[in-house]
Design a protein around this motif. Structure first.
Motif, PDB file in Angstrom:
ATOM      1  N   GLU A   1      -1.559   4.784  -2.679  1.00  0.00           N
ATOM      2  CA  GLU A   1      -1.570   3.848  -3.799  1.00  0.00           C
ATOM      3  C   GLU A   1      -2.964   3.246  -3.937  1.00  0.00           C
ATOM      4  OE1 GLU A   1       1.646   1.251  -2.641  1.00  0.00           O
ATOM      5  OE2 GLU A   1       3.154   2.679  -3.351  1.00  0.00           O
ATOM      6  N   ASP A   2      -3.144   2.359  -4.914  1.00  0.00           N
ATOM      7  CA  ASP A   2      -4.467   1.781  -5.173  1.00  0.00           C
ATOM      8  C   ASP A   2      -5.105   1.177  -3.927  1.00  0.00           C
ATOM      9  OD1 ASP A   2      -4.367   2.571  -7.790  1.00  0.00           O
ATOM     10  OD2 ASP A   2      -3.679   0.627  -8.543  1.00  0.00           O
ATOM     11  N   ASP A   3      -4.340   0.364  -3.188  1.00  0.00           N
ATOM     12  CA  ASP A   3      -4.926  -0.288  -2.020  1.00  0.00           C
ATOM     13  C   ASP A   3      -4.105  -0.099  -0.745  1.00  0.00           C
ATOM     14  OD1 ASP A   3      -2.844  -1.846  -2.871  1.00  0.00           O
ATOM     15  OD2 ASP A   3      -4.029  -3.646  -3.213  1.00  0.00           O
ATOM     16  N   SER A   4      -3.193   0.871  -0.744  1.00  0.00           N
ATOM     17  CA  SER A   4      -2.393   1.114   0.460  1.00  0.00           C
ATOM     18  C   SER A   4      -2.016   2.593   0.577  1.00  0.00           C
ATOM     19  CB  SER A   4      -1.134   0.242   0.452  1.00  0.00           C
ATOM     20  OG  SER A   4      -0.331   0.558  -0.659  1.00  0.00           O
ATOM     21  N   VAL A   5      -1.599   2.937   1.794  1.00  0.00           N
ATOM     22  CA  VAL A   5      -1.112   4.286   2.093  1.00  0.00           C
ATOM     23  C   VAL A   5       0.246   4.117   2.751  1.00  0.00           C
ATOM     24  CG1 VAL A   5      -1.522   6.396   3.427  1.00  0.00           C
ATOM     25  CG2 VAL A   5      -3.456   5.179   2.405  1.00  0.00           C
ATOM     26  N   ILE A   6       1.240   4.845   2.251  1.00  0.00           N
ATOM     27  CA  ILE A   6       2.585   4.773   2.832  1.00  0.00           C
ATOM     28  C   ILE A   6       2.735   5.957   3.776  1.00  0.00           C
ATOM     29  CG2 ILE A   6       5.058   4.767   2.376  1.00  0.00           C
ATOM     30  CD1 ILE A   6       4.357   3.427  -0.329  1.00  0.00           C
ATOM     31  N   MET A   7       3.044   5.640   5.060  1.00  0.00           N
ATOM     32  CA  MET A   7       3.120   6.639   6.117  1.00  0.00           C
ATOM     33  C   MET A   7       4.521   6.664   6.727  1.00  0.00           C
ATOM     34  SD  MET A   7      -0.129   7.769   6.696  1.00  0.00           S
ATOM     35  CE  MET A   7      -0.079   8.344   8.372  1.00  0.00           C
ATOM     36  N   ASP A   8       4.959   7.862   7.097  1.00  0.00           N
ATOM     37  CA  ASP A   8       6.240   8.051   7.774  1.00  0.00           C
ATOM     38  C   ASP A   8       5.953   8.449   9.220  1.00  0.00           C
ATOM     39  OD1 ASP A   8       8.722   8.780   8.752  1.00  0.00           O
ATOM     40  OD2 ASP A   8       9.189  10.154   7.107  1.00  0.00           O
ATOM     41  N   PHE A   9       6.317   7.570  10.164  1.00  0.00           N
ATOM     42  CA  PHE A   9       6.088   7.823  11.582  1.00  0.00           C
ATOM     43  C   PHE A   9       7.345   8.314  12.302  1.00  0.00           C
ATOM     44  CE2 PHE A   9       2.556   5.057  10.465  1.00  0.00           C
ATOM     45  CZ  PHE A   9       1.505   5.751  11.041  1.00  0.00           C
TER      46      PHE A   9
END
Length: 168
Positions: free
Chosen positions: A121-129
């Motif tokens: 996203e513009d100012d974030s990253v969504i991660m699946d751990f």
């Protein structure tokens, strides 16, 4: 000698999804066998339980439910991280941090964790751990090649050493 706590077990195996006819996920053959110190928490407990008591030459085949394997996927393992975390020298690399890529990161204790990029996203990253095999039933089959007593050094270090010697 039987596989068990404080024994170093050398084996080959095939890991499949679901059962003996499932898709092959991983194969470990005699050219690079799996060598593991038992009883130190490095293996899935249900895997260790199924190998316990086997001797060199014994074959095995067993299924692990998702719960016995890597558990079920958890929403708590999906995190929204500040995009700045991924910057190198002040720059964000969209090729390195792209949807679908797996990135090795560290938890608060410095342990490596692999995370899959779900969204940028513009100012974030969504991660699946979640572990890649979370939610999957697993089937292991293979052969025990060797069982030996662990050395004092291996017991002190908590892992097997190739040929009984430490290689880093």
């Amino acid at each position: 000698m039987k596989a068990g706590n404080n024994k170093v077990v050398t084996m080959t195996y095939t890991l499949r999804l679901n059962d003996e006819n499932g898709k092959i996920i991983q194969q470990v053959d005699e050219s690079r066998p799996f060598v593991q110190l038992f009883g130190v928490g490095a293996l899935l407990p249900a895997f260790e339980k199924n190998i316990n008591g086997l001797e060199a030459g014994d074959t095995f085949g067993f299924q692990l439910s998702a719960e016995e394997g890597y558990g079920n996927p958890s929403d708590e393992a999906i995190l929204k991280l500040d995009k700045k975390i991924f910057e190198i020298d002040g720059k964000f690399d969209p090729e390195m941090v792209a949807v679908g890529k797996t990135i090795t990161m560290q938890d608060n204790q410095g342990n490596p964790l692999d995370g899959k990029v779900l969204a940028v996203e513009d100012d974030s990253v969504i991660m699946d751990f979640n572990h890649p095999l979370a939610g999957e039933n697993l089937y292991f089959s293979g052969t025990v090649l060797d069982v030996r007593d662990a050395t004092e050094e291996e017991l002190a270090h908590g892992h097997a050493h190739a040929g009984g010697h430490h290689h880093e």
